[in-house]
Design a protein around this motif. Structure first.
Motif, PDB file in Angstrom:
ATOM      1  N   ARG A 130       2.278  28.494  -6.767  1.00 35.39           N
ATOM      2  CA  ARG A 130       1.553  28.399  -6.276  1.00 35.39           C
ATOM      3  C   ARG A 130      -0.034  29.300  -6.586  1.00 35.39           C
ATOM      4  O   ARG A 130      -0.954  29.544  -7.097  1.00 35.39           O
ATOM      5  CB  ARG A 130       1.246  28.855  -5.166  1.00 35.39           C
ATOM      6  N   GLY A 131       0.743  30.518  -6.834  1.00 34.75           N
ATOM      7  CA  GLY A 131      -0.098  31.980  -7.869  1.00 34.75           C
ATOM      8  C   GLY A 131      -0.851  31.641  -8.653  1.00 34.75           C
ATOM      9  O   GLY A 131      -1.602  31.547  -9.378  1.00 34.75           O
ATOM     10  N   VAL A 132       0.252  31.211  -9.851  1.00 33.81           N
ATOM     11  CA  VAL A 132      -0.018  30.384 -11.244  1.00 33.81           C
ATOM     12  C   VAL A 132      -0.994  30.075 -11.948  1.00 33.81           C
ATOM     13  O   VAL A 132      -2.132  29.848 -12.713  1.00 33.81           O
ATOM     14  CB  VAL A 132       1.031  30.652 -12.677  1.00 33.81           C
ATOM     15  N   PHE A 133      -0.925  29.161 -10.132  1.00 35.71           N
ATOM     16  CA  PHE A 133      -2.263  27.572 -10.282  1.00 35.71           C
ATOM     17  C   PHE A 133      -3.722  28.570 -10.234  1.00 35.71           C
ATOM     18  O   PHE A 133      -4.856  28.070 -11.005  1.00 35.71           O
ATOM     19  CB  PHE A 133      -2.464  26.817  -9.362  1.00 35.71           C
ATOM     20  N   ASP A 134      -4.021  29.394  -9.771  1.00 38.23           N
ATOM     21  CA  ASP A 134      -5.250  29.896  -8.976  1.00 38.23           C
ATOM     22  C   ASP A 134      -6.062  30.717  -9.729  1.00 38.23           C
ATOM     23  O   ASP A 134      -7.122  30.226 -10.115  1.00 38.23           O
ATOM     24  CB  ASP A 134      -4.600  31.324  -8.055  1.00 38.23           C
ATOM     25  N   TYR A 135      -5.509  31.326 -11.002  1.00 38.40           N
ATOM     26  CA  TYR A 135      -6.169  32.932 -12.174  1.00 38.40           C
ATOM     27  C   TYR A 135      -5.051  32.987 -13.122  1.00 38.40           C
ATOM     28  O   TYR A 135      -3.795  32.809 -12.678  1.00 38.40           O
ATOM     29  CB  TYR A 135      -7.063  33.945 -11.716  1.00 38.40           C
ATOM     30  N   LEU A 136      -5.907  33.035 -14.323  1.00 35.68           N
ATOM     31  CA  LEU A 136      -5.187  33.234 -15.708  1.00 35.68           C
ATOM     32  C   LEU A 136      -4.381  35.108 -15.379  1.00 35.68           C
ATOM     33  O   LEU A 136      -5.261  35.337 -14.461  1.00 35.68           O
ATOM     34  CB  LEU A 136      -5.301  33.432 -16.964  1.00 35.68           C
ATOM     35  N   SER A 137      -2.673  34.810 -15.264  1.00 31.22           N
ATOM     36  CA  SER A 137      -2.585  36.038 -14.786  1.00 31.22           C
ATOM     37  C   SER A 137      -1.549  36.233 -15.759  1.00 31.22           C
ATOM     38  O   SER A 137       0.060  35.731 -15.591  1.00 31.22           O
ATOM     39  CB  SER A 137      -2.558  36.513 -13.319  1.00 31.22           C
ATOM     40  N   VAL A 138      -1.556  36.582 -16.444  1.00 34.47           N
ATOM     41  CA  VAL A 138      -0.089  36.857 -17.506  1.00 34.47           C
ATOM     42  C   VAL A 138       0.773  37.501 -17.019  1.00 34.47           C
ATOM     43  O   VAL A 138       2.467  37.346 -16.971  1.00 34.47           O
ATOM     44  CB  VAL A 138      -0.032  37.399 -19.414  1.00 34.47           C
ATOM     45  N   ARG A 351      -8.676  17.874 -12.937  1.00 34.50           N
ATOM     46  CA  ARG A 351      -8.567  17.960 -12.078  1.00 34.50           C
ATOM     47  C   ARG A 351      -8.294  19.383 -11.155  1.00 34.50           C
ATOM     48  O   ARG A 351      -8.300  19.648 -10.385  1.00 34.50           O
ATOM     49  CB  ARG A 351      -7.699  17.141 -11.034  1.00 34.50           C
ATOM     50  N   ASP A 352      -7.297  19.887 -11.495  1.00 34.72           N
ATOM     51  CA  ASP A 352      -6.754  21.462 -11.604  1.00 34.72           C
ATOM     52  C   ASP A 352      -7.681  22.249 -11.301  1.00 34.72           C
ATOM     53  O   ASP A 352      -8.548  23.100 -11.163  1.00 34.72           O
ATOM     54  CB  ASP A 352      -5.800  21.909 -11.578  1.00 34.72           C
ATOM     55  N   VAL A 353      -9.181  22.530 -12.700  1.00 37.02           N
ATOM     56  CA  VAL A 353      -9.912  23.351 -12.594  1.00 37.02           C
ATOM     57  C   VAL A 353     -10.902  22.651 -11.372  1.00 37.02           C
ATOM     58  O   VAL A 353     -11.458  23.764 -10.987  1.00 37.02           O
ATOM     59  CB  VAL A 353     -10.830  22.734 -14.162  1.00 37.02           C
ATOM     60  N   TYR A 354     -11.472  21.838 -11.470  1.00 35.27           N
ATOM     61  CA  TYR A 354     -12.776  21.293 -10.499  1.00 35.27           C
ATOM     62  C   TYR A 354     -11.832  21.763  -8.560  1.00 35.27           C
ATOM     63  O   TYR A 354     -12.402  22.056  -8.055  1.00 35.27           O
ATOM     64  CB  TYR A 354     -12.751  20.028 -10.623  1.00 35.27           C
ATOM     65  N   SER A 355     -10.620  21.457  -8.272  1.00 34.11           N
ATOM     66  CA  SER A 355     -10.065  22.159  -7.576  1.00 34.11           C
ATOM     67  C   SER A 355     -10.654  23.377  -7.825  1.00 34.11           C
ATOM     68  O   SER A 355     -10.672  23.473  -6.123  1.00 34.11           O
ATOM     69  CB  SER A 355      -8.372  21.660  -7.412  1.00 34.11           C
ATOM     70  N   ARG A 356     -10.345  24.496  -7.992  1.00 34.08           N
ATOM     71  CA  ARG A 356     -10.768  25.499  -8.434  1.00 34.08           C
ATOM     72  C   ARG A 356     -11.472  26.101  -8.627  1.00 34.08           C
ATOM     73  O   ARG A 356     -12.124  26.740  -7.272  1.00 34.08           O
ATOM     74  CB  ARG A 356      -9.629  26.197  -9.475  1.00 34.08           C
ATOM     75  N   VAL A 369     -19.981  16.785  -6.617  1.00 33.15           N
ATOM     76  CA  VAL A 369     -20.268  15.810  -7.433  1.00 33.15           C
ATOM     77  C   VAL A 369     -19.590  15.734  -9.189  1.00 33.15           C
ATOM     78  O   VAL A 369     -19.176  15.041  -8.781  1.00 33.15           O
ATOM     79  CB  VAL A 369     -21.981  15.888  -7.525  1.00 33.15           C
ATOM     80  N   LEU A 370     -20.139  16.556  -9.355  1.00 36.61           N
ATOM     81  CA  LEU A 370     -18.689  16.356 -10.703  1.00 36.61           C
ATOM     82  C   LEU A 370     -17.140  15.973 -10.661  1.00 36.61           C
ATOM     83  O   LEU A 370     -16.816  15.555 -11.241  1.00 36.61           O
ATOM     84  CB  LEU A 370     -18.979  17.411 -11.446  1.00 36.61           C
ATOM     85  N   TYR A 371     -17.242  16.853  -9.317  1.00 37.19           N
ATOM     86  CA  TYR A 371     -15.433  16.502  -8.866  1.00 37.19           C
ATOM     87  C   TYR A 371     -14.937  15.137  -8.465  1.00 37.19           C
ATOM     88  O   TYR A 371     -14.420  14.737  -9.051  1.00 37.19           O
ATOM     89  CB  TYR A 371     -15.425  17.581  -7.564  1.00 37.19           C
ATOM     90  N   MET A 372     -16.257  14.553  -7.630  1.00 38.20           N
ATOM     91  CA  MET A 372     -15.738  13.009  -7.312  1.00 38.20           C
ATOM     92  C   MET A 372     -15.892  12.056  -8.969  1.00 38.20           C
ATOM     93  O   MET A 372     -15.304  11.398  -8.583  1.00 38.20           O
ATOM     94  CB  MET A 372     -16.684  12.655  -6.342  1.00 38.20           C
ATOM     95  N   LEU A 373     -16.785  12.482  -9.410  1.00 41.79           N
ATOM     96  CA  LEU A 373     -17.364  11.690 -10.517  1.00 41.79           C
ATOM     97  C   LEU A 373     -15.741  11.775 -12.070  1.00 41.79           C
ATOM     98  O   LEU A 373     -15.533  11.283 -12.038  1.00 41.79           O
ATOM     99  CB  LEU A 373     -18.118  12.313 -11.526  1.00 41.79           C
ATOM    100  N   SER A 374     -15.184  13.358 -11.505  1.00 41.49           N
ATOM    101  CA  SER A 374     -13.992  13.568 -12.338  1.00 41.49           C
ATOM    102  C   SER A 374     -13.176  12.177 -12.086  1.00 41.49           C
ATOM    103  O   SER A 374     -12.076  11.467 -12.726  1.00 41.49           O
ATOM    104  CB  SER A 374     -13.962  14.895 -12.641  1.00 41.49           C
ATOM    105  N   LEU A 375     -12.804  12.727 -10.760  1.00 42.86           N
ATOM    106  CA  LEU A 375     -11.709  11.858  -9.787  1.00 42.86           C
ATOM    107  C   LEU A 375     -11.626  10.583 -10.139  1.00 42.86           C
ATOM    108  O   LEU A 375     -10.681  10.167 -10.977  1.00 42.86           O
ATOM    109  CB  LEU A 375     -11.603  12.723  -8.391  1.00 42.86           C
TER     110      LEU A 375
END
Length: 699
Positions: A130-138, A351-356, A369-375
């Motif tokens: 779950r953690g690596v999903f939120d932000y990019l962290s090496v 989907r992942d980017v819009y979710s975040r 609005v853009l999220y729904m259009l992307s889906l």
């Protein structure tokens, strides 16, 4: 619990964990706290203070769950107090509202690992995932990879399933951060080290398996050497040294490309050139003591450069790096999502980017609005789109118009999918559109009364009831509902009439004209609806219909014309009075002289408390009423009446003495200029009267 072959207790492990943490925020063990000198006054006071602070934060979060800082402070305090159960709940509650920073995820995973031991492996793994999903962290990816290698039995034992699992995870990490110019090399090196460890587990007699593994390691080296990363020259040296170990004849100490294949040498040279082209940008975004504005500008310049190069994957990684520093920049998220919509168009990634994006900036309606259009573009199921729509309505957006856009976007999508029959597993029915419109009406009508936005919503609704729902009665009901809300809006009536006319329902359209032609609308709307009715009867009605409309409309238009004249006259009179008062004020603001003081004394002497301080045109008309022929300080019809008016010279008006004299055009002014010819006009420079004034009369 067994670590590195030694048995340690949970208390010892937690104690070691505390020592590793320099900031004092490490998870505390309740047992350890109770074993300390808890009976001391200072400890008791500290504990009481912590409990009170905890209670305050709980009250704040119960009333305002969107308070980010309170969530952070609450979690820190629970870690300090060792409230394990509450701590887990607090983290989950915060993550339901906000993404967590990489440090918070690392703390969570380490805490869970120290508490649960080997039995809690699956839970810790999920936390990292779950953690690596939120932000990019090496650093978080490296922790995740190390944890899997150390604690997953199948990976640790290098079973076929374990090796496959580890490789898949490494490839995920490379996809996410392998192009990170400054830190990506850490993941590449970790990947190589893992594969080297696998090599050592292969039986010496299994020559084919060893050769395959050697080639796998070589491929990882080759892939890394073709990517612009820091310390690329060191990677080349490491590669050459490794090749020497495999029996290849190379100068392992040389940092040049001699001895390696021409294909690899070319890829390495290109990677070095690409790194050198980015080195300055990397330095600028890594500079310390920069303001947020300067750092943001540096990121945008870097992004502009990457876009000009044209590698979408590299652009995406740089956006992700920028998000770490500017997680709530709505402009950055909008720029990022628009770029992905134009270039990448990969459903899961979008989907992942819009979710975040919506989790970081939930108050930006355009992102939803853009999220729904992307889906919709990605052919997401109705359940997922509906869920996103419902989440968007729970957010506090900046304007009511943004909520309107959300509802309309939802309806647009439903309409398109119903018409195209795009749903396979979900059966879409028109009732969904009707429910959405009704929800929108209930939600928006109190805030959008008599606005174009509400008219647009209802007009769209009525049109879909007619064309998609095939329900004329429902369409008429929509318009009737709008008239109850915005009946004073001309466009609402016109829209209703247009629907009936276009559908060929002439009698119904005529009936609506009869209901609204006598209503008062803004601007020239009242006249417009009357003329519209006449044009309607010319085009659709009989002569009798036209005559009937004319009979109704003509007196209405006359009434409106008279009303307009009265309003214009009143406005003109009001403006004249305002101008007169302004002129009088400007004159009274003149220099303070002896004459002014004398006039002031006279005004005080002649002033009556019951008198008014000003006279209007009606007052002057009454004053000259016994003379006849005069019209309020304007003109007299002839010389005889003017002469009679002059006889009122020195008389009083509201306690003010008037001086009235004939204007002689031939008489020069004191300054030598001729007095202009002004037939029969009383010249009253000021309506406001103080003391004696002079009114010059002329014919």
């Amino acid at each position: 619990m067994e670590i590195d072959g030694e048995d340690v207790t949970l208390e010892e492990e937690l104690d070691d964990n505390d020592k590793d943490n320099d900031n004092g925020d490490q998870l505390q063990n309740p047992k350890l706290r109770s074993d300390s000198n808890s009976d001391s006054d200072s400890d008791s006071d500290d504990e009481s203070q912590q409990i009170e602070e905890l209670r305050t934060l709980e009250i704040e979060l119960s009333s305002n769950p969107s308070n980010y800082d309170s969530h952070v402070q609450y979690i820190k305090l629970l870690r300090k107090m060792g409230e394990i159960d509450k701590l887990k709940q607090a983290r989950e509650a915060m993550n339901n509202v906000f993404p967590l920073s990489s440090d918070m995820w690392r703390d969570w995973a380490k805490d869970e690992a120290s508490i649960s031991g080997p039995e809690g492996f699956t839970g810790v793994e999920k936390i990292y995932d779950r953690g690596v999903f939120d932000y990019l962290s090496v650093s978080l990816w490296c922790d995740y990879l190390n944890y899997i290698q150390e604690h997953d039995p199948s990976v640790r034992e290098c079973s076929p399933d374990g090796i496959s699992k580890a490789r898949n995870l490494f490839e995920r990490a490379l996809t996410a951060a392998g192009l990170h110019v400054a830190e990506g090399n850490k993941i590449w090196e970790s990947y190589r080290e893992y594969e080297l460890a696998v090599l050592h587990t292969i039986d010496e007699n299994d020559i084919k398996a060893k050769e395959l593994q050697v080639q796998r390691i070589r491929n990882i080296f080759h892939r890394q050497l073709s990517v612009p990363l820091v310390n690329l020259r060191s990677t080349l040296l490491a590669y050459k040294a490794w090749e020497v170990e495999q029996g290849t004849d190379l100068d392992a100490k040389s940092s040049e490309v001699d001895g390696i294949s021409s294909h690899l040498a070319s890829a390495y040279q290109k990677a070095m050139e690409a790194y050198n082209a980015r080195a300055q940008h990397e330095e600028q975004i890594s500079m310390q003591n920069l303001s947020d504005t300067e750092k943001f500008r540096n990121f945008m310049n870097y992004l502009k450069f990457e876009k000009s190069v044209g590698d979408p994957a590299r652009v995406q990684v740089l956006y992700e790096r920028a998000m770490v520093d500017f997680p709530i920049s709505s402009d950055l998220w909008l720029d990022y999502t628009r770029y992905l919509d134009r270039t990448l168009k990969v459903g899961n990634v979008l989907r992942d980017v819009y979710s975040r994006a919506t989790k970081n900036c939930p108050w930006i309606g355009e992102l939803w609005v853009l999220y729904m259009l992307s889906l919709e573009r990605g052919r997401a199921p109705e359940k997922e789109i509906s869920s996103v729509f419902e989440k968007s309505l729970q957010c506090t957006l900046s304007t009511i118009e943004e909520y309107l856009d959300l509802f309309l976007t939802r309806v647009h999508g439903l309409r398109r999918r119903i018409i195209c029959g795009a749903e396979v597993n979900d059966v879409l029915d028109y009732s969904l559109i009707r429910e959405t419109f009704q929800h929108a009406s209930d939600y928006l009508s109190p805030h959008l009364k008599n606005t174009d936005g509400l008219l647009r919503l209802y007009a769209y609704w009525a049109r879909l009831e007619m064309n998609l729902g095939k329900d004329l009665v429902a369409a008429r009901g929509v318009w009737e509902s709008l008239l109850k809300i915005s009946g004073s809006t001309l466009e609402a009536w016109q829209g209703f009439i247009a629907m009936e006319t276009e559908s060929g329902h002439i009698r119904e359209a005529r009936s609506i004209y009869k209901r609204c032609y006598s209503k008062r609308f803004a601007g020239t709307g009242s006249e417009d609806i009357c003329h519209s009715w006449l044009r309607f009867e010319e085009e659709f009605g009989t002569l009798e219909d036209f005559d009937h409309a004319m009979q109704k409309v003509t007196p209405r238009l006359e009434e409106l014309k008279l009303y307009r004249i009265q309003q214009e006259t009143k406005a003109s009179t009001d403006q004249s009075e305002i101008s007169g008062k302004r002129i009088a004020r400007e004159k009274r603001k003149g220099g303070s002289t002896a004459t002014d003081e004398e006039s002031s004394a006279k005004r005080q002497k002649n002033y009556s408390p019951n008198s008014k301080e000003g006279a209007n045109s009606e007052d002057i008309r009454k004053f000259f009423s016994d003379v006849g022929g005069g019209l309020a300080y304007v003109d007299f019809v002839d010389d005889e009446h003017l002469t009679s008016a002059i006889t009122k010279n020195k008389q009083m008006l509201f306690g003010k003495r008037l001086s009235i004299a004939r204007s002689d055009p031939k008489q020069s002014r004191r300054d030598g200029r001729r007095v202009p010819r002004d037939q029969g006009r009383l010249c009253a420079p000021s309506i406001t009267l103080f003391g004696s004034i002079s009114i010059t009369a002329s014919c």
